[in-house]
Design a protein around this motif. Structure first.
Motif, PDB file in Angstrom:
ATOM      1  N   VAL A 412       0.920  -1.145  -0.061  1.00 44.58           N
ATOM      2  CA  VAL A 412       0.222   0.077   0.082  1.00 44.58           C
ATOM      3  C   VAL A 412       0.764   1.224   0.044  1.00 44.58           C
ATOM      4  O   VAL A 412       1.782   1.174   0.762  1.00 44.58           O
ATOM      5  CB  VAL A 412      -0.933   0.004   1.230  1.00 44.58           C
ATOM      6  CG1 VAL A 412      -1.874  -1.128   1.221  1.00 44.58           C
ATOM      7  CG2 VAL A 412       0.134   0.101   2.414  1.00 44.58           C
ATOM      8  N   PRO A 413       0.483   2.368  -0.639  1.00 43.16           N
ATOM      9  CA  PRO A 413       1.290   3.370  -0.639  1.00 43.16           C
ATOM     10  C   PRO A 413       1.563   4.347   0.568  1.00 43.16           C
ATOM     11  O   PRO A 413       0.365   4.351   1.228  1.00 43.16           O
ATOM     12  CB  PRO A 413       0.795   4.356  -2.052  1.00 43.16           C
ATOM     13  CG  PRO A 413      -0.724   3.878  -1.823  1.00 43.16           C
ATOM     14  CD  PRO A 413      -0.836   2.324  -1.397  1.00 43.16           C
ATOM     15  N   ALA A 414       2.671   4.916   0.840  1.00 38.71           N
ATOM     16  CA  ALA A 414       2.502   5.893   1.819  1.00 38.71           C
ATOM     17  C   ALA A 414       1.585   7.205   1.515  1.00 38.71           C
ATOM     18  O   ALA A 414       1.181   7.411   0.462  1.00 38.71           O
ATOM     19  CB  ALA A 414       3.975   6.613   2.154  1.00 38.71           C
ATOM     20  N   GLU A 415       0.902   7.613   2.852  1.00 41.03           N
ATOM     21  CA  GLU A 415       0.110   8.520   2.646  1.00 41.03           C
ATOM     22  C   GLU A 415       0.745   9.833   2.352  1.00 41.03           C
ATOM     23  O   GLU A 415       0.220  10.987   1.633  1.00 41.03           O
ATOM     24  CB  GLU A 415      -0.843   8.812   3.848  1.00 41.03           C
ATOM     25  CG  GLU A 415      -1.676   7.443   4.192  1.00 41.03           C
ATOM     26  CD  GLU A 415      -2.654   7.848   5.437  1.00 41.03           C
ATOM     27  OE1 GLU A 415      -2.473   8.700   6.115  1.00 41.03           O
ATOM     28  OE2 GLU A 415      -3.206   6.797   5.717  1.00 41.03           O
ATOM     29  N   ARG A 416       1.898  10.246   2.647  1.00 37.18           N
ATOM     30  CA  ARG A 416       2.929  11.295   2.232  1.00 37.18           C
ATOM     31  C   ARG A 416       4.466  10.879   2.873  1.00 37.18           C
ATOM     32  O   ARG A 416       4.565   9.924   3.351  1.00 37.18           O
ATOM     33  CB  ARG A 416       2.413  12.511   3.152  1.00 37.18           C
ATOM     34  CG  ARG A 416       2.091  12.067   4.779  1.00 37.18           C
ATOM     35  CD  ARG A 416       2.088  13.559   5.317  1.00 37.18           C
ATOM     36  NE  ARG A 416       3.306  14.302   5.558  1.00 37.18           N
ATOM     37  CZ  ARG A 416       3.555  15.387   6.242  1.00 37.18           C
ATOM     38  NH1 ARG A 416       2.628  15.795   7.184  1.00 37.18           N
ATOM     39  NH2 ARG A 416       4.787  15.927   6.688  1.00 37.18           N
ATOM     40  N   VAL A 417       5.030  11.846   2.355  1.00 33.75           N
ATOM     41  CA  VAL A 417       6.833  11.757   3.067  1.00 33.75           C
ATOM     42  C   VAL A 417       6.420  12.004   4.500  1.00 33.75           C
ATOM     43  O   VAL A 417       6.409  13.406   4.733  1.00 33.75           O
ATOM     44  CB  VAL A 417       7.480  12.443   2.158  1.00 33.75           C
ATOM     45  CG1 VAL A 417       8.870  12.352   2.710  1.00 33.75           C
ATOM     46  CG2 VAL A 417       7.555  11.928   0.795  1.00 33.75           C
ATOM     47  N   TRP A 418       6.820  11.189   5.276  1.00 30.02           N
ATOM     48  CA  TRP A 418       6.646  11.470   6.864  1.00 30.02           C
ATOM     49  C   TRP A 418       8.056  11.890   7.550  1.00 30.02           C
ATOM     50  O   TRP A 418       8.355  12.599   8.342  1.00 30.02           O
ATOM     51  CB  TRP A 418       6.464  10.473   7.609  1.00 30.02           C
ATOM     52  CG  TRP A 418       4.760  10.163   7.273  1.00 30.02           C
ATOM     53  CD1 TRP A 418       4.359   8.728   6.699  1.00 30.02           C
ATOM     54  CD2 TRP A 418       3.764  10.452   7.681  1.00 30.02           C
ATOM     55  NE1 TRP A 418       3.102   8.893   6.432  1.00 30.02           N
ATOM     56  CE2 TRP A 418       2.498   9.972   7.090  1.00 30.02           C
ATOM     57  CE3 TRP A 418       3.255  11.792   8.363  1.00 30.02           C
ATOM     58  CZ2 TRP A 418       1.088  10.196   7.264  1.00 30.02           C
ATOM     59  CZ3 TRP A 418       2.016  12.044   8.754  1.00 30.02           C
ATOM     60  CH2 TRP A 418       0.863  11.390   8.141  1.00 30.02           C
ATOM     61  N   TYR A 419       8.960  11.492   6.574  1.00 30.59           N
ATOM     62  CA  TYR A 419      10.394  11.728   7.096  1.00 30.59           C
ATOM     63  C   TYR A 419      11.521  11.813   6.012  1.00 30.59           C
ATOM     64  O   TYR A 419      11.349  10.905   5.153  1.00 30.59           O
ATOM     65  CB  TYR A 419      10.819  10.704   8.150  1.00 30.59           C
ATOM     66  CG  TYR A 419      12.112  11.045   9.011  1.00 30.59           C
ATOM     67  CD1 TYR A 419      11.983  11.446  10.273  1.00 30.59           C
ATOM     68  CD2 TYR A 419      13.284  10.636   8.665  1.00 30.59           C
ATOM     69  CE1 TYR A 419      13.267  11.564  11.064  1.00 30.59           C
ATOM     70  CE2 TYR A 419      14.439  10.767   9.403  1.00 30.59           C
ATOM     71  CZ  TYR A 419      14.296  11.506  10.434  1.00 30.59           C
ATOM     72  OH  TYR A 419      15.484  11.669  11.331  1.00 30.59           O
ATOM     73  N   GLU A 420      12.192  12.794   5.741  1.00 27.39           N
ATOM     74  CA  GLU A 420      13.204  12.970   4.719  1.00 27.39           C
ATOM     75  C   GLU A 420      14.220  11.872   5.038  1.00 27.39           C
ATOM     76  O   GLU A 420      14.953  11.846   5.883  1.00 27.39           O
ATOM     77  CB  GLU A 420      13.603  14.295   4.522  1.00 27.39           C
ATOM     78  CG  GLU A 420      12.527  15.283   4.066  1.00 27.39           C
ATOM     79  CD  GLU A 420      12.117  15.060   2.591  1.00 27.39           C
ATOM     80  OE1 GLU A 420      13.078  14.421   1.883  1.00 27.39           O
ATOM     81  OE2 GLU A 420      11.100  15.453   2.292  1.00 27.39           O
ATOM     82  N   PRO A 421      14.421  11.211   4.089  1.00 31.30           N
ATOM     83  CA  PRO A 421      15.778  10.322   4.139  1.00 31.30           C
ATOM     84  C   PRO A 421      16.981  10.912   4.089  1.00 31.30           C
ATOM     85  O   PRO A 421      17.348  11.847   3.456  1.00 31.30           O
ATOM     86  CB  PRO A 421      15.599   9.114   2.813  1.00 31.30           C
ATOM     87  CG  PRO A 421      14.926   9.991   1.942  1.00 31.30           C
ATOM     88  CD  PRO A 421      13.864  10.925   2.718  1.00 31.30           C
ATOM     89  N   THR A 422      18.055  10.114   4.618  1.00 32.81           N
ATOM     90  CA  THR A 422      19.399  10.805   4.815  1.00 32.81           C
ATOM     91  C   THR A 422      19.816  10.703   3.391  1.00 32.81           C
ATOM     92  O   THR A 422      20.647  11.436   2.950  1.00 32.81           O
ATOM     93  CB  THR A 422      20.270  10.055   5.816  1.00 32.81           C
ATOM     94  OG1 THR A 422      19.431  10.181   7.074  1.00 32.81           O
ATOM     95  CG2 THR A 422      21.561  10.541   5.865  1.00 32.81           C
ATOM     96  N   ARG A 423      19.559   9.493   2.760  1.00 32.83           N
ATOM     97  CA  ARG A 423      20.169   9.144   1.448  1.00 32.83           C
ATOM     98  C   ARG A 423      18.853   8.790   0.587  1.00 32.83           C
ATOM     99  O   ARG A 423      17.856   8.277   1.292  1.00 32.83           O
ATOM    100  CB  ARG A 423      21.102   8.162   1.397  1.00 32.83           C
ATOM    101  CG  ARG A 423      20.879   6.554   1.861  1.00 32.83           C
ATOM    102  CD  ARG A 423      21.848   5.869   2.160  1.00 32.83           C
ATOM    103  NE  ARG A 423      21.714   4.595   2.460  1.00 32.83           N
ATOM    104  CZ  ARG A 423      22.708   3.876   3.145  1.00 32.83           C
ATOM    105  NH1 ARG A 423      23.766   4.097   2.746  1.00 32.83           N
ATOM    106  NH2 ARG A 423      22.186   2.513   3.781  1.00 32.83           N
TER     107      ARG A 423
END
Length: 834
Positions: A412-423
């Motif tokens: 299932v897709p994420a509802e939004r970007v909850w946390y910006e990845p380090t990379r």
């Protein structure tokens, strides 16, 4: 003495030890260790220093042999621990150094180690030794050992043992030992499972995924069990919500969960330990800071109790947060836990300051499927029977689950970007679907099949197959199936017969099969035909872009002809025209025989068969003539003459037998292809999905000079009349020169049942066993069929797996894995005459 004292029974003490562990018995000589070991453990589990001393010196009391004896003891113990076997060491082990060597051995093999101390009075030990003639050392030895033991007892618990069990007095004789399975051992749970990747506080996405998987209020109506790979917490918006859901499911028995590195770090932070608040830990601490303290305490207890990994479904499935290489499966040590939580690193860091992880999955060759998370990727991908389910939901990716044993992925897709990845998320390993990698097939391999579980391919067999594949095989893009070997029936006891249909019928009936088909065994060479309707269809499914539309190859993957392949393929494509529309397919894979045998094996027939026949038919008449002349002179040569005449008749029968397999061909004139099974078509593994009568009915639609029908009869095994009719048909077939027949279950049976049994005629067997084999039936009836039958079952399962993968549209390298395994198994040592 009171009645109460008379009736008082000693207290029975119970000791639990790990089922896979090292047990060190500690006690002075004469403390009863060997008696204790015999009482509570199997003889093979106990390794004693006295026994090893006897091995190296022929004298268990030769103290000069002690260093060599302990070298042997440590080797045996290490080997058993490597194999995961409970092992008990029966030696005094009263000195710290002796115990440390054993503890180190256990740690090296990642198993737990317990000590059982038998603490008996010194005078008791001295008295016991005085009654044993093999104990010729003085009491001073016991006194010294007793002092070493007394010095050890106060600190032995710090030697590295999981537990130290000290027994004194009546406890020694009144104790029970129970074996405790490892916490990781849930092999008795067979699923089905839904294994869910890293959630990272994304409670809403978790609820959506559980609903998609069919769960209602954390429970699946069909009794499926969710398995979480860890990293439930940090980074996302609702860590408490995720914990509540997972904790509730685990408590209700509808879920399992292993520990992730984020859970371990969060527990340390909640315990007030000094940790670096980074990588999303700050979100979890803030969210839990607003939660009910009682819930936080329960969550901390839950996370602190999570273990490193689980073995499920009889060891066929392993779930660990960061994965687990095979030697660590089911083991317990700090090293195993660290690998399960963090994986293996190279010691380097990348440009983002994050550790570079060693790609352990690329080297994995274990039989168990390993499912894990930890390292987010854009898409999950199978690598050597392992799969990472972390698809970065918290970073705006997906939350992914694997349905087991179906091997179906649900996301299932994420509802939004909850946390910006380090990379950036690592892309799935990109690979040309048509590219084959030598790493896919070399070395010891375990191939997972849906029809016979895991099948092992030995390294030496793989090496032989690589030699054939690299030098002789057709373009591997066409090599999508290899037919299995076929075993004969149990040996017949009928006079004059080595093989007879009665044994085949009895075997299938005993296995629960009610109906079989007897197919004529054609006098040719086994052949697989892969046919595409158009060059475009060939390129689309098989990746062949050279304009080719098919291939016909032998059961070892070699081309039949050097120059006639295109002409043969075109003729077969035209012949099967009625099937394209009927089956709704643009490609077909057919199993059959190419006739005559001489079309492929003319040089073999000339060198191996014709030369024998010619020599016999030239020499034996001269022998008969000479013996007849001798008999005419009154010499007693009657038995020799009878034998020579019999051998001459056998030689003629031998020549007639192989001659029936030869007829003149010119180009394709005289060549015939006799199909008996449609192995696969577009989107359909027809060999798996349809019974044999469906195949024969479909193939009966083909009416072309190039195609020869396969004659057959059906047999109701509950009917003696039906069986006899098939026997009579076989007798007529073989007496007219036919090779024999193949008996197959009409419906694919459950369990380990032979896919087909070949019943060869008496005259044909002269080609196999020699012209005079009928004079050696008593010897031949002792032939061993077990290895051949095992090989047939394994190769059949691998062939079906290849066809299923082909029909499912899997990439060529996945199809090729079981195909190559069949070729490798052909190098196993099996009597080629069977």
């Amino acid at each position: 003495m009171s009645d109460k004292t008379l009736n008082e029974q000693p207290t029975l003490r119970q000791i639990g030890v790990p089922a896979m562990s090292l047990i060190v018995l500690v006690g002075v000589s004469g403390s009863g260790k060997s008696t204790f070991a015999r009482k509570h453990f199997h003889p093979t589990q106990v390794i004693s220093s006295d026994f090893c001393r006897g091995l190296v010196a022929d004298d268990e009391n030769d103290q000069s042999a002690t260093p060599d004896a302990f070298d042997v003891l440590h080797y045996i113990v290490g080997t058993r621990l490597r194999r995961g076997l409970l092992t008990v060491v029966d030696a005094t082990s009263v000195q710290f150094e002796a115990r440390q060597q054993l503890v180190a051995l256990a740690k090296a093999h990642n198993v737990l180690v317990d000590a059982i101390v038998l603490d008996v009075p010194e005078e008791v030990a001295i008295e016991r030794n005085s009654t044993r003639p093999d104990r010729d050392f003085g009491p001073h030895v016991i006194t010294r050992q007793r002092k070493d033991l007394r010095r050890s007892l106060g600190k032995i618990s710090r030697d590295g043992f999981r537990r130290v069990h000290v027994l004194r007095g009546d406890e020694i004789d009144n104790v029970t030992i129970t074996l405790e399975p490892a916490w990781t051992d849930l092999k008795h749970l067979t699923g089905p499972f839904d294994i869910i990747g890293d959630v990272h506080g994304c409670a809403s996405e978790l609820e959506t995924l559980l609903t998609t998987l069919g769960y209602v209020d954390g429970r699946h109506p069909q009794g499926r069990t969710a398995v979480f790979v860890g990293d439930l917490v940090d980074r996302g918006p609702d860590t408490p919500g995720v914990l509540r859901r997972v904790m509730g499911m685990v408590e209700a028995g509808t879920a399992l969960c292993v520990c992730g590195n984020h859970e371990q770090k969060l527990v340390r932070a909640l315990n007030g330990r000094k940790v670096r608040v980074a990588h999303g830990l700050e979100e979890s601490l803030a969210q839990l800071g607003e939660a009910d303290p009682a819930f936080v305490a329960a969550a901390k207890t839950f996370m602190d109790g999570l273990i490193s990994h689980y073995q499920l479904d009889d060891g066929k499935l392993v779930v660990a947060h960061a994965g687990l290489k095979e030697p660590f499966h089911g083991r317990a040590s700090a090293r195993v836990r660290a690998f399960a939580l963090y994986g293996d690193t190279t010691g380097e860091t990348d440009e983002y300051g994050l550790p570079v992880r060693y790609p352990w999955a690329e080297d994995y060759r274990g039989r168990a499927m390993v499912v894990y998370g930890h390292t987010p990727t854009t898409e999950p991908e199978w690598i050597n029977n392992t799969i990472c389910l972390d698809t970065g939901v918290v970073f705006g990716g997906q939350l992914t689950a694997l349905r087991y044993p179906e091997r179906e992925l649900v996301s299932v897709p994420a509802e939004r970007v909850w946390y910006e990845p380090t990379r950036p998320l690592a892309p799935a390993r990109q690979r040309d679907p048509a590219a084959l990698d030598i790493g896919d097939v070399r070395g010891n391999r375990f191939v997972e099949t849906r029809f016979a579980g895991t099948i092992r391919v030995r390294e030496e067999n793989a090496a032989a197959a690589l030699e054939i594949m690299s030098r002789f095989a057709v373009d591997p893009r066409w090599l999508v199936y290899l037919p299995p070997t076929m075993a004969p029936p149990e040996t017949s006891q009928l006079d004059g017969y080595l093989e007879h249909p009665a044994e085949a019928f009895a075997e299938f009936a005993a296995a629960g099969v009610t109906r079989v088909v007897c197919e004529e065994k054609h006098m040719g060479s086994r052949a697989v035909a892969v046919l595409a309707r158009t060059p475009e269809a060939a390129e689309k499914r098989f990746g062949v872009a050279d304009g080719g539309t098919g291939m016909v190859y032998t059961r070892t993957g070699r081309p039949f002809f050097d120059t006639l392949t295109t002409e043969l393929v075109d003729g077969l494509r035209a012949a099967v025209a009625p099937l394209w529309a009927e089956l709704g397919t643009d490609w077909l894979v057919l199993d059959g025989e190419l006739l005559p045998w001489s079309a492929k094996a003319e040089s073999l027939i000339r060198s191996q068969y014709a030369s024998v026949g010619a020599a016999a038919r030239t020499a034996l008449p001269e022998v008969v003539t000479a013996l007849e002349a001798a008999a005419g002179r009154g010499l007693d040569v009657g038995s020799a003459l009878d034998r020579a005449r019999r051998r001459l008749d056998n030689a003629a029968r031998f020549r007639d037998a192989y001659a029936r397999y030869c007829w003149p061909v010119s180009g394709l004139d005289g060549v015939r292809f006799a199909p008996f099974q449609i192995l696969a078509a577009e989107g359909r593994a027809t060999a798996v999905q349809h019974p044999h009568d469906w195949h024969l009915d479909q193939l009966a639609r083909i009416d072309a000079p190039l195609v020869q029908p396969t004659r057959h009869v059906y047999v109701d095994l509950d009917s003696a009349e039906s069986r006899q009719h098939a026997v009579d048909w076989w007798e007529v077939l073989t007496s007219a020169g036919g090779e024999g027949m193949v008996v197959k279950p009409v419906e694919r049976p459950e369990g380990r049942v032979q896919p087909g049994v070949k019943v060869r005629g008496r005259e044909y067997l002269r080609i196999i066993y020699g012209p005079d084999y009928t004079q050696s039936l008593d010897v031949l009836r002792r032939r061993f069929l077990g290895r051949k039958r095992s090989l047939a079952l394994r190769e059949h399962a691998l062939g079906l797996e290849a066809l299923a993968r082909l029909a499912d549209g899997e990439p060529l390298w996945r199809v090729h894995e079981p195909v190559f395994a069949v070729l490798a198994m052909e190098s196993e040592p099996v009597d080629p005459r069977l």
